[in-house]
Design a protein around this motif. Structure first.
Motif, short mmCIF file in Angstrom:
data_model
loop_
_atom_site.label_atom_id
_atom_site.label_comp_id
_atom_site.label_asym_id
_atom_site.label_seq_id
_atom_site.Cartn_x
_atom_site.Cartn_y
_atom_site.Cartn_z
N ILE A 1 0.83 -1.21 0.00
CA ILE A 1 0.00 0.00 0.00
C ILE A 1 0.86 1.25 0.00
N GLY A 2 1.96 1.21 0.70
CA GLY A 2 2.82 2.39 0.78
C GLY A 2 2.57 3.14 2.06
N ASP A 3 3.14 4.33 2.11
CA ASP A 3 3.02 5.15 3.30
C ASP A 3 1.70 5.92 3.23
N VAL A 4 0.70 5.46 3.96
CA VAL A 4 -0.63 6.05 3.90
C VAL A 4 -0.62 7.45 4.51
N SER A 5 0.12 7.65 5.59
CA SER A 5 0.11 8.97 6.23
C SER A 5 0.72 10.03 5.30
N LYS A 6 1.73 9.66 4.53
CA LYS A 6 2.32 10.61 3.58
C LYS A 6 1.29 10.98 2.51
N TYR A 7 0.56 10.00 2.01
CA TYR A 7 -0.48 10.26 1.02
C TYR A 7 -1.57 11.17 1.59
N LEU A 8 -1.99 10.90 2.82
CA LEU A 8 -3.03 11.73 3.43
C LEU A 8 -2.55 13.15 3.71
N ASP A 9 -1.28 13.32 4.09
CA ASP A 9 -0.74 14.65 4.30
C ASP A 9 -0.70 15.45 3.00
N GLU A 10 -0.30 14.79 1.90
CA GLU A 10 -0.29 15.48 0.61
C GLU A 10 -1.69 15.89 0.19
N LYS A 11 -2.65 15.01 0.40
CA LYS A 11 -4.04 15.33 0.05
C LYS A 11 -4.56 16.49 0.91
N LEU A 12 -4.21 16.49 2.19
CA LEU A 12 -4.63 17.57 3.07
C LEU A 12 -4.03 18.91 2.62
N GLN A 13 -2.77 18.91 2.23
CA GLN A 13 -2.13 20.14 1.76
C GLN A 13 -2.82 20.66 0.50
N LYS A 14 -3.16 19.77 -0.43
CA LYS A 14 -3.86 20.20 -1.65
C LYS A 14 -5.22 20.79 -1.31
N ASP A 15 -5.94 20.14 -0.39
CA ASP A 15 -7.25 20.65 0.00
C ASP A 15 -7.14 22.01 0.70
N LEU A 16 -6.10 22.20 1.51
CA LEU A 16 -5.90 23.50 2.16
C LEU A 16 -5.59 24.59 1.15
N ILE A 17 -4.80 24.29 0.14
CA ILE A 17 -4.48 25.27 -0.91
C ILE A 17 -5.75 25.66 -1.66
N LYS A 18 -6.60 24.67 -1.98
CA LYS A 18 -7.85 24.96 -2.67
C LYS A 18 -8.76 25.83 -1.80
N ALA A 19 -8.82 25.54 -0.51
CA ALA A 19 -9.67 26.32 0.40
C ALA A 19 -9.16 27.75 0.51
N GLU A 20 -7.85 27.94 0.56
CA GLU A 20 -7.30 29.30 0.63
C GLU A 20 -7.60 30.08 -0.64
N GLU A 21 -7.53 29.43 -1.80
CA GLU A 21 -7.86 30.11 -3.06
C GLU A 21 -9.32 30.55 -3.07
N LYS A 22 -10.21 29.67 -2.59
CA LYS A 22 -11.63 30.03 -2.54
C LYS A 22 -11.86 31.21 -1.59
N LEU A 23 -11.15 31.24 -0.46
CA LEU A 23 -11.29 32.35 0.47
C LEU A 23 -10.79 33.66 -0.14
N ARG A 24 -9.69 33.60 -0.87
CA ARG A 24 -9.19 34.82 -1.53
C ARG A 24 -10.19 35.35 -2.55
N LYS A 25 -10.78 34.45 -3.35
CA LYS A 25 -11.78 34.88 -4.34
C LYS A 25 -12.99 35.49 -3.65
N ARG A 26 -13.42 34.88 -2.57
CA ARG A 26 -14.58 35.41 -1.84
C ARG A 26 -14.26 36.77 -1.24
N ASP A 27 -13.05 36.92 -0.70
CA ASP A 27 -12.67 38.21 -0.13
C ASP A 27 -12.62 39.30 -1.20
N LYS A 28 -12.13 38.94 -2.40
CA LYS A 28 -12.09 39.93 -3.48
C LYS A 28 -13.50 40.36 -3.86
N LEU A 29 -14.42 39.38 -3.96
CA LEU A 29 -15.80 39.73 -4.30
C LEU A 29 -16.44 40.59 -3.21
#
Length: 99
Positions: free
Chosen positions: A62-90
């Motif tokens: 399976i591999g290192d599951v925690s590493k995979y979950l950390d990478e996914k969490l970082q991607k989700d956080l980046i997407k959430a920050e982009e959405k917040l920036r767009k909302r703040d601009k609007l």
């Protein structure tokens, strides 16, 4: 009954009788030389080796599951920050228009 079948049954019966005399199908062993400590040690060693090999095989396959979950969490956080920036601009444009 056919003669061939009689001879087959006779042969099977003779073999089963001779096997019954020579084999003992007892469930308990007649030799109790192995101590309880040895049997427990063998039991725990085999179980420990089995469990460890299972975990290692799973980790290898399976591999290192925690590493995979950390990478996914970082991607989700980046997407959430982009959405917040767009909302703040609007919201910044909306608040400027109403002042």
């Amino acid at each position: 009954m056919l003669p061939k079948m009689r001879s087959i049954f006779a042969q099977v019966y003779q073999k089963s009788v001779s096997m019954g005399r020579s084999r003992n199908f007892s469930s308990s062993p007649t030799n109790f030389k192995e101590s309880k400590k040895e049997t427990l040690a063998i039991f725990f060693v085999t179980r420990t080796v089995g469990i460890a090999s299972g975990f290692l095989t799973g980790h290898f396959l399976i591999g290192d599951v925690s590493k995979y979950l950390d990478e996914k969490l970082q991607k989700d956080l980046i997407k959430a920050e982009e959405k917040l920036r767009k909302r703040d601009k609007l919201l910044a444009f909306v608040t400027k228009d109403y002042k």
